[in-house]
Design a protein around this motif. Structure first.
Motif, PDB file in Angstrom:
ATOM      1  N   GLY A   1       0.843  -1.196   0.000  1.00  0.00           N
ATOM      2  CA  GLY A   1       0.000   0.000   0.000  1.00  0.00           C
ATOM      3  C   GLY A   1       0.874   1.240   0.000  1.00  0.00           C
ATOM      4  N   GLU A   2       0.301   2.388  -0.343  1.00  0.00           N
ATOM      5  CA  GLU A   2       1.097   3.602  -0.492  1.00  0.00           C
ATOM      6  C   GLU A   2       1.861   3.970   0.783  1.00  0.00           C
ATOM      7  N   PHE A   3       1.154   3.987   1.913  1.00  0.00           N
ATOM      8  CA  PHE A   3       1.832   4.444   3.137  1.00  0.00           C
ATOM      9  C   PHE A   3       2.863   3.432   3.607  1.00  0.00           C
ATOM     10  N   GLY A   4       2.495   2.149   3.473  1.00  0.00           N
ATOM     11  CA  GLY A   4       3.450   1.094   3.826  1.00  0.00           C
ATOM     12  C   GLY A   4       4.704   1.201   2.988  1.00  0.00           C
ATOM     13  N   LEU A   5       4.510   1.486   1.704  1.00  0.00           N
ATOM     14  CA  LEU A   5       5.643   1.599   0.792  1.00  0.00           C
ATOM     15  C   LEU A   5       6.525   2.789   1.168  1.00  0.00           C
ATOM     16  N   ILE A   6       5.900   3.923   1.428  1.00  0.00           N
ATOM     17  CA  ILE A   6       6.682   5.116   1.816  1.00  0.00           C
ATOM     18  C   ILE A   6       7.484   4.814   3.080  1.00  0.00           C
ATOM     19  N   ASP A   7       6.819   4.235   4.085  1.00  0.00           N
ATOM     20  CA  ASP A   7       7.530   3.915   5.333  1.00  0.00           C
ATOM     21  C   ASP A   7       8.688   2.967   5.061  1.00  0.00           C
TER      22      ASP A   7
ATOM     23  N   ILE B   1      10.975  13.733   7.018  1.00  0.00           N
ATOM     24  CA  ILE B   1       9.833  12.960   6.509  1.00  0.00           C
ATOM     25  C   ILE B   1       8.824  12.719   7.627  1.00  0.00           C
ATOM     26  N   GLY B   2       7.528  12.795   7.287  1.00  0.00           N
ATOM     27  CA  GLY B   2       6.512  12.373   8.250  1.00  0.00           C
ATOM     28  C   GLY B   2       5.464  13.404   8.578  1.00  0.00           C
ATOM     29  N   ASP B   3       5.609  14.618   8.075  1.00  0.00           N
ATOM     30  CA  ASP B   3       4.546  15.599   8.292  1.00  0.00           C
ATOM     31  C   ASP B   3       4.054  16.066   6.925  1.00  0.00           C
ATOM     32  N   ASP B   4       3.189  17.094   6.925  1.00  0.00           N
ATOM     33  CA  ASP B   4       2.670  17.572   5.639  1.00  0.00           C
ATOM     34  C   ASP B   4       3.739  18.298   4.850  1.00  0.00           C
ATOM     35  N   ALA B   5       4.705  18.847   5.537  1.00  0.00           N
ATOM     36  CA  ALA B   5       5.822  19.506   4.853  1.00  0.00           C
ATOM     37  C   ALA B   5       7.068  19.362   5.709  1.00  0.00           C
TER      38      ALA B   5
ATOM     39  N   SER C   1      10.575  12.279  -5.439  1.00  0.00           N
ATOM     40  CA  SER C   1       9.233  11.852  -5.836  1.00  0.00           C
ATOM     41  C   SER C   1       9.347  10.801  -6.923  1.00  0.00           C
ATOM     42  N   ILE C   2       8.565   9.752  -6.762  1.00  0.00           N
ATOM     43  CA  ILE C   2       8.614   8.685  -7.758  1.00  0.00           C
ATOM     44  C   ILE C   2       7.210   8.280  -8.211  1.00  0.00           C
ATOM     45  N   ALA C   3       7.124   7.923  -9.468  1.00  0.00           N
ATOM     46  CA  ALA C   3       5.914   7.304 -10.008  1.00  0.00           C
ATOM     47  C   ALA C   3       6.372   6.017 -10.678  1.00  0.00           C
TER      48      ALA C   3
ATOM     49  N   LEU D   1      16.459   1.036  -5.911  1.00  0.00           N
ATOM     50  CA  LEU D   1      16.526   2.452  -6.269  1.00  0.00           C
ATOM     51  C   LEU D   1      16.869   3.291  -5.032  1.00  0.00           C
ATOM     52  N   TYR D   2      16.169   2.992  -3.937  1.00  0.00           N
ATOM     53  CA  TYR D   2      16.382   3.752  -2.703  1.00  0.00           C
ATOM     54  C   TYR D   2      17.729   3.454  -2.060  1.00  0.00           C
ATOM     55  N   ALA D   3      18.261   2.259  -2.289  1.00  0.00           N
ATOM     56  CA  ALA D   3      19.604   1.959  -1.766  1.00  0.00           C
ATOM     57  C   ALA D   3      20.619   2.891  -2.431  1.00  0.00           C
TER      58      ALA D   3
ATOM     59  N   VAL E   1      17.461  13.428   3.326  1.00  0.00           N
ATOM     60  CA  VAL E   1      16.279  13.195   2.495  1.00  0.00           C
ATOM     61  C   VAL E   1      15.075  13.576   3.351  1.00  0.00           C
ATOM     62  N   ILE E   2      14.385  14.629   2.973  1.00  0.00           N
ATOM     63  CA  ILE E   2      13.382  15.193   3.886  1.00  0.00           C
ATOM     64  C   ILE E   2      11.953  15.086   3.379  1.00  0.00           C
ATOM     65  N   GLY E   3      11.740  14.343   2.287  1.00  0.00           N
ATOM     66  CA  GLY E   3      10.353  14.184   1.851  1.00  0.00           C
ATOM     67  C   GLY E   3      10.273  13.776   0.414  1.00  0.00           C
ATOM     68  N   GLY E   4       9.050  13.796  -0.088  1.00  0.00           N
ATOM     69  CA  GLY E   4       8.851  13.400  -1.469  1.00  0.00           C
ATOM     70  C   GLY E   4       7.407  13.025  -1.697  1.00  0.00           C
ATOM     71  N   ASP E   5       7.170  12.319  -2.768  1.00  0.00           N
ATOM     72  CA  ASP E   5       5.817  11.869  -3.065  1.00  0.00           C
ATOM     73  C   ASP E   5       5.923  10.527  -3.775  1.00  0.00           C
ATOM     74  N   THR E   6       4.922   9.697  -3.572  1.00  0.00           N
ATOM     75  CA  THR E   6       4.940   8.363  -4.169  1.00  0.00           C
ATOM     76  C   THR E   6       3.605   8.115  -4.840  1.00  0.00           C
ATOM     77  N   THR E   7       3.666   7.771  -6.122  1.00  0.00           N
ATOM     78  CA  THR E   7       2.415   7.536  -6.822  1.00  0.00           C
ATOM     79  C   THR E   7       2.627   6.475  -7.897  1.00  0.00           C
TER      80      THR E   7
HETATM   81  P1  ADP Z   1       0.773  13.858   1.759  1.00  0.00           P
HETATM   82  O1  ADP Z   1      -0.469  13.025   1.693  1.00  0.00           O
HETATM   83  O2  ADP Z   1       0.737  14.980   2.746  1.00  0.00           O
HETATM   84  O3  ADP Z   1       1.303  14.258   0.390  1.00  0.00           O
HETATM   85  P2  ADP Z   1       2.401  11.543   1.789  1.00  0.00           P
HETATM   86  O4  ADP Z   1       1.599  10.458   2.380  1.00  0.00           O
HETATM   87  O5  ADP Z   1       2.521  11.616   0.314  1.00  0.00           O
HETATM   88  O6  ADP Z   1       1.886  12.913   2.377  1.00  0.00           O
HETATM   89  O7  ADP Z   1       3.840  11.481   2.395  1.00  0.00           O
HETATM   90  C1  ADP Z   1       4.086  11.246   3.769  1.00  0.00           C
HETATM   91  C2  ADP Z   1       5.478  11.663   4.123  1.00  0.00           C
HETATM   92  O8  ADP Z   1       6.406  10.851   3.406  1.00  0.00           O
HETATM   93  C3  ADP Z   1       5.809  13.103   3.749  1.00  0.00           C
HETATM   94  O9  ADP Z   1       6.722  13.592   4.677  1.00  0.00           O
HETATM   95  C4  ADP Z   1       6.447  12.962   2.394  1.00  0.00           C
HETATM   96  O10 ADP Z   1       7.308  14.054   2.139  1.00  0.00           O
HETATM   97  C5  ADP Z   1       7.197  11.647   2.550  1.00  0.00           C
HETATM   98  N1  ADP Z   1       7.349  10.918   1.283  1.00  0.00           N
HETATM   99  C6  ADP Z   1       6.377  10.473   0.459  1.00  0.00           C
HETATM  100  N2  ADP Z   1       6.864   9.821  -0.599  1.00  0.00           N
HETATM  101  C7  ADP Z   1       8.214   9.823  -0.454  1.00  0.00           C
HETATM  102  C8  ADP Z   1       9.303   9.328  -1.224  1.00  0.00           C
HETATM  103  N3  ADP Z   1       9.122   8.667  -2.374  1.00  0.00           N
HETATM  104  N4  ADP Z   1      10.557   9.533  -0.765  1.00  0.00           N
HETATM  105  C9  ADP Z   1      10.765  10.214   0.376  1.00  0.00           C
HETATM  106  N5  ADP Z   1       9.791  10.706   1.147  1.00  0.00           N
HETATM  107  C10 ADP Z   1       8.527  10.530   0.752  1.00  0.00           C
END
Ligand code: ADP
Ligand code: MG
Length: 353
Positions: free
Chosen positions: A16-22, A39-43, A101-103, A116-118, A131-137
């Motif tokens: 799942g998306e959140f499991g994958l991000i974690d 990583i872990g908050d809205d920004a 951010s990855i798709a 990839l992440y390694a 590495v302070i954040g991103g998006d996964t889709t």
């Molecule tokens: P939101 O729904 O607010 O966009 P996400 O569920 O997408 O939040 O992301 C949760 C947390 O994980 C955020 O801190 C985000 O920056 C981080 N994150 C999401 N995808 C990745 C990624 N591919 N690599 C690193 N951090 C990520």
């Protein structure tokens, strides 16, 4: 280079998306005190206090920027970070943070993204990046990677593309052309492999070239070196698209012309020999090859003593007045106009005395 073994195959939907991000981000502990929230908050929250903040983004698209037939995912992760860091070093700044951010389509497994992440993690550790954040889709086809990089610099230290003056020296770090020739080798081996999957290529003579293509490094050391030398370039850019188009950027932004000297362009011996093998002109490759991630900069003539004899740097030419144009002076002492993709051999307009 890296070992790329992939045995288990876990579908992306299993986590799942959140499991994958974690899962992908579980090893990213912040290293910088400027990282207030990672990583872990809205920004994410970063505190660069009274310094200038530098921001740059690059996107890599499967089939356009990379080919997974010869690009292992770990290398891809590493290189995706490197190409971004290079842009910050090209401003004479320190890179400190990235977002990733990855798709990915369902053709990719959790294990593939872990690879990839390694690579991303390795680059972040080697270059001291948080590495302070991103998006996964998901994507309907292929892999997309978009990385943003953040950096910091003293306000006075930042070097732009537009500060060069006529008579400034043009300086290049390292050597160029190798990454492009590495790609030619990999393309050739891919065709050989297609024709005969049992062929065992001997890539040993091409190690340096392939490494420059698959595992490039960014010149993190150059801003540091310049500081130690008490040398601030008048303009700077990183060599991602080839020397020719990069020097044209500096000239256009700075409103100058340039003379580059063919005999001064630093080439590794492996580039020269493989160019002979492919019957390519090594100067053309140096000018239009790209992906070297070296730094190209200009310095005032009065600063020459600071880099004289330094093995990291080669003076390859000098800036001129804008109306004099942008030229390569060949070994035969001909002035050839530089164009964005190499040089215009049809237009040998002026003969040098
Ligand atoms: P939101 O729904 O607010 O966009 P996400 O569920 O997408 O939040 O992301 C949760 C947390 O994980 C955020 O801190 C985000 O920056 C981080 N994150 C999401 N995808 C990745 C990624 N591919 N690599 C690193 N951090 C990520
Ligand atoms: Mg999100």
């Amino acid at each position: 280079m890296f070992d790329n073994s992939e045995e288990t195959r876990t579908g992306l939907s299993e986590l799942g998306e959140f499991g994958l991000i974690d899962h992908l981000t579980r090893h990213f502990a912040p290293k910088h005190s400027s990282t207030i929230k990672a990583i872990g908050d809205d920004a994410a929250v970063v505190d660069f206090s009274n310094k200038h903040t530098l921001i740059s983004t690059d996107m890599l698209v499967e089939g356009v920027h990379f080919d997974l037939a010869y690009m292992p995912l770990k290398h891809l992760g590493y290189k995706s970070v490197i190409v971004n860091l290079s842009d910050i070093y090209a401003m004479n700044a320190k890179a400190t943070h990235i977002t990733v951010s990855i798709a990915a389509s369902n053709r990719f497994t959790v294990e593939a993204l872990e690879e990839l992440y390694a690579g991303i993690k390795l680059a972040a550790d080697v270059y001291n990046i948080d590495v302070i954040g991103g998006d996964t889709t998901s994507s309907t086809s292929g892999l997309f990677i978009s990385i943003s990089v953040f950096g910091e610099a003293e306000k006075e230290a930042v070097v732009y593309r537009d500060g060069a003056q006529s008579n400034d020296l043009v300086v290049l770090s390292g050597d160029i052309g190798a990454a492009y020739m590495g790609l030619q080798i990999l393309e050739r081996e891919k065709q050989v492999f297609k024709a005969n999957p049992n062929a065992q290529p001997d890539l040993e003579p091409y190690t340096y070239l392939i490494e420059r293509q698959l595992k490039p490094e960014a010149r993190k050391d150059v801003p540091k070196l310049l500081k130690e030398l008490d040398l601030k370039p008048t303009s700077m850019i990183d060599v991602s698209d080839g020397l020719s188009s990069e020097i044209i950027h500096l000239c256009k932004n700075s409103k100058t012309g340039v003379k580059l000297y063919e005999e001064k362009i630093p080439l590794d011996p492996a580039v020269i020999s493989v160019c002979e093998e492919f019957e390519l002109d090594s100067t053309t490759i140096a000018l239009s090859g790209g992906e070297d991630y070296e730094l190209l900069f200009t310095i005032s003539q009065s600063d020459y003593d600071k880099i004289k004899g330094n093995p990291n740097f080669t003076v390859i030419g000098h800036m001129t007045e804008e109306h004099e144009g942008m030229h390569l002076i060949t070994r035969a002492n001909q002035a050839v106009e530089l164009i964005a993709r190499g040089w215009n051999s049809m237009d040998k307009e002026s003969e040098e005395a």
